[in-house]
Design an enzyme around this catalytic site. Structure first.
Site, PDB file in Angstrom:
ATOM      1  N   ASP A  60      15.146   0.348   0.638  1.00 22.37           N
ATOM      2  CA  ASP A  60      14.894  -0.801   1.505  1.00 22.37           C
ATOM      3  C   ASP A  60      13.433  -1.199   1.383  1.00 22.37           C
ATOM      4  O   ASP A  60      12.536  -0.344   1.379  1.00 22.37           O
ATOM      5  CB  ASP A  60      15.231  -0.440   2.955  1.00 22.37           C
ATOM      6  CG  ASP A  60      15.063  -1.620   3.891  1.00 22.37           C
ATOM      7  OD1 ASP A  60      16.023  -2.404   4.012  1.00 22.37           O
ATOM      8  OD2 ASP A  60      13.973  -1.774   4.478  1.00 22.37           O
ATOM      9  N   ASN A  81       8.826 -12.978   4.717  1.00 26.18           N
ATOM     10  CA  ASN A  81       9.529 -14.223   5.027  1.00 26.18           C
ATOM     11  C   ASN A  81       8.795 -15.049   6.077  1.00 26.18           C
ATOM     12  O   ASN A  81       8.706 -16.279   5.981  1.00 26.18           O
ATOM     13  CB  ASN A  81      10.949 -13.920   5.516  1.00 26.18           C
ATOM     14  CG  ASN A  81      11.873 -13.533   4.385  1.00 26.18           C
ATOM     15  OD1 ASN A  81      11.670 -13.930   3.248  1.00 26.18           O
ATOM     16  ND2 ASN A  81      12.882 -12.726   4.686  1.00 26.18           N
ATOM     17  N   ASP A 138      12.600 -14.404  -1.642  1.00 26.93           N
ATOM     18  CA  ASP A 138      13.561 -14.364  -2.746  1.00 26.93           C
ATOM     19  C   ASP A 138      12.894 -13.902  -4.036  1.00 26.93           C
ATOM     20  O   ASP A 138      13.475 -13.150  -4.819  1.00 26.93           O
ATOM     21  CB  ASP A 138      14.177 -15.753  -2.947  1.00 26.93           C
ATOM     22  CG  ASP A 138      15.102 -16.132  -1.802  1.00 26.93           C
ATOM     23  OD1 ASP A 138      15.481 -15.230  -1.028  1.00 26.93           O
ATOM     24  OD2 ASP A 138      15.441 -17.330  -1.701  1.00 26.93           O
ATOM     25  N   GLU A 151      17.483  -6.947   2.230  1.00 29.69           N
ATOM     26  CA  GLU A 151      16.475  -6.342   1.358  1.00 29.69           C
ATOM     27  C   GLU A 151      16.848  -4.912   0.988  1.00 29.69           C
ATOM     28  O   GLU A 151      16.001  -4.151   0.503  1.00 29.69           O
ATOM     29  CB  GLU A 151      15.103  -6.364   2.047  1.00 29.69           C
ATOM     30  CG  GLU A 151      14.987  -5.524   3.303  1.00 29.69           C
ATOM     31  CD  GLU A 151      15.414  -6.280   4.573  1.00 29.69           C
ATOM     32  OE1 GLU A 151      15.029  -5.850   5.658  1.00 29.69           O
ATOM     33  OE2 GLU A 151      16.125  -7.305   4.463  1.00 29.69           O
TER      34      GLU A 151
END
Length: 598
Positions: A473, A481, A490, A516
């Site tokens: 992760d 973000n 992305d 993620e």
């Protein structure tokens, strides 16, 4: 004496005239019978063609409907309405053509009803698709009733064509019997005329024995099959000169009539043989088309091609190439007809004149045309046929021989079937890729991971081999973000996915678990070596310097939870995933950017 000779010759002429008139009437009757037979055969062939074209239009309409439903691209169904209209028109035409045969007429009406029902179903499904109701339309297709209906239609069409073929064979036998009778009649008539003339002249014209003998020999030879024999028109007697001239004219006409009869018989035999060959070829093409549409892999398609193409085009070695959009190359997937591979393994589109010109390219003699670059230097006769679908290249059919004119229609049908199969297989590959891959990272998705993990656990349990699971992760991904936007997030996901993919072997399965989170299924052994590999990956990720729109994203790290499966765990995937997730959670709890073995 002259008067008696003239009167008797007049009598002989009268008798001869009567016989000639009878022969002419019989020949005219035979000619009319042959013309009627030709027209009848043409009518039956027309029925067979209409049945075949109806099936072709129906299959084309179905193929376009399936392509539209699979791709949602309206261009796949651009000719659908024309195909439906053509199929309806042809099946109606068939019903009119077979009205002279009650049984065939009943079959045609049954075929018409089945075709109308099938077309009605296709029209309704297309209508649903055009309204955007693709799922509902596909659910109708999945029921499978269309395949049953098509099988029924094909069976009814085969019954009509088989009956027409039997009628053609019976009519051919009748025509052959008539031809034999007419030939015997002509020979018999000639012999009667010879006997009459010889009998009278024997008593009357004994002094003209030489002329009579000459005429007799000529007629005898003609009756025995020598149709080239003629009588000298100058015999020293006006009456005999006229008779000689009449004989020569008669012989020429009979010779011409018999030649025409033989030519007609030969053409009829040739047409019947060609029709039989065409029917056999169409049956082979139909069988091949069914199998091509059911093929799921390139190896299956190659096996079908190698099994059927040599039977459709016997004695012609060749190879099939399929276009790879990724490499912009045509790759050979099948070859046949030679102990050594035919054609090169791969070629560039620009090396083939058929692909450059967008049409067939043949070289039928040394130096007869420009040679393609992909053809070996020792090959001087070959044929290249490009395979197109919706205006795009899908493949190339390479034949290392000259394709005769009588095989052209087979080649056209073969190209259409193979092109359709290649398009169908490409669509299946694209759909499969979309089903099992994550569109953002290109890694396997969660759905594929669950299926693969089930299989790997079963293998490990059966073979008592190692199996490990790594849950990873990205740390503080929400910050990326929030500060830089989702496009930056992305980009980070794609970068990390690529690094993870490159850090493991090709037989390891790397998946995007969600958001993620990533999950790796590996048989890497022993555990210490696996942890060392994961540690190297963790360090390389933490050293990445990533930028987005000129802004540094800062240090980005990743946490890992590693676990192994053993026989103490259930074979369900949830147990080992939960164990790896717990290890990852512990790594997050302990401060992130670390590896925890659970």
């Amino acid at each position: 004496m002259l008067h008696s000779l003239a009167s008797r010759i007049i009598f002989v002429g009268f008798i001869v005239s009567v016989n000639l008139i009878c022969l002419s009437v019989l020949l005219l009757s035979a000619s009319n019978s042959m013309i009627s037979s030709f027209e009848w055969n043409a009518h039956r062939q027309k029925i067979t063609e209409v049945v075949t074209e109806t099936l072709s239009d129906l299959r084309e309409a179905q193929a376009e409907e399936r392509g539209y439903l699979l791709t949602t691209d309206p261009s796949f169904a651009k000719d659908f309405d024309d195909r439906v209209a053509s199929a309806l028109a042809k099946v109606n035409t068939l019903e009119q053509l077979v009205q002279d045969n009650p049984i065939q007429h009943e079959r045609a009406q049954s075929l018409q009803v089945a075709t109308n029902e099938r077309l009605d179903t296709l029209i309704k499904q297309i209508a649903l698709a055009r309204q955007g109701r693709f799922d509902e339309a596909r659910s109708r297709v999945i029921v499978g009733q269309g395949r049953v209906n098509m099988a029924i239609i094909a069976q009814k069409a085969d019954e009509i064509r088989q009956t027409e073929q039997e009628l053609l064979i019976a009519r051919e036998a009748t025509a052959r019997a008539h031809a034999t009778w007419n030939r015997n009649l002509v020979v018999g008539g000639c012999l009667i005329i010879v006997l009459l003339v010889n009998g009278l002249l024997y008593f009357v014209l004994n002094g003209m024995r030489r002329s009579v003998s000459q005429i007799t020999r000529a007629m005898s030879d003609f009756g025995n099959g020598n149709r080239t024999v003629r009588v000298d028109a100058r015999m020293g007697c006006t009456e005999f000169d006229i008779l000689a001239h009449g004989y020569n004219t008669m012989a020429e006409r009979l010779d011409a009539a018999m030649q025409a009869q033989e030519a007609s018989d030969y053409k009829l035999l040739q047409a019947n043989a060609e029709l039989k060959r065409n029917n056999e070829a169409m049956e082979l093409l139909g069988e091949m088309a069914h199998r091509l549409q059911a093929a799921r892999t390139s190896s299956e398609l190659s096996a079908i091609i190698c099994a059927f193409v040599p039977r459709v085009l016997p004695g012609i070695p060749g190879a099939l190439y399929t276009y790879n959009h990724t490499t912009n190359q045509l790759e050979r997937i099948a070859h046949w007809g030679s102990h050594t591979p035919v054609g090169r393994d791969g070629l560039h589109p620009s090396s083939c004149w058929a692909l450059r010109l967008g049409q067939s390219h043949s070289v039928n003699s040394p130096g007869g045309d420009v040679i393609c670059q992909h053809v070996d230097s020792d090959i001087c006769i070959y044929h290249c046929e490009p395979l197109f679908a919706s205006g795009e290249v899908v493949g190339l059919l390479y034949l290392q021989s000259h394709v005769a004119e009588e095989n052209r229609f087979r080649l056209v049908a073969l190209v259409e079937n193979i092109a359709s199969a290649l398009v169908n297989q490409n669509l299946q590959k694209d759909l499969l890729e979309q089903t099992i891959h994550d569109p953002l990272t290109g890694l396997y998705n969660r759905r594929y991971m669950e299926e693969a993990l089930n299989a790997e656990i079963a293998t490990a349990s059966r073979n008592n081999t190692a199996l490990s699971l790594i849950m990873a992760d990205i740390d503080h991904f929400k910050r990326i973000n929030d500060e830089f936007g989702h496009d930056a997030g992305d980009m980070v996901l794609r970068t990390f996915a690529n690094e993870i993919q490159n850090s493991f072997r090709s037989n390891d399965i790397v998946c995007r678990f969600g958001g993620e989170e990533f999950l790796i299924i590996t048989t890497y052994h022993p555990l210490n070596s696996l942890i060392q590999r994961v540690e190297e990956l963790r360090l390389s990720l933490s050293r990445l310097e990533l930028y987005y729109n000129g802004q540094a994203l800062g240090k980005i790290t990743m946490s890992f939870g590693v676990t192994t499966w053993d026989k103490s765990l259930p074979t369900e995937t949830t147990a080992i995933i939960r164990k790896a997730d717990a290890a990852l959670y512990q790594a997050k709890k302990d401060g992130r950017d670390r590896i925890v073995v659970g």
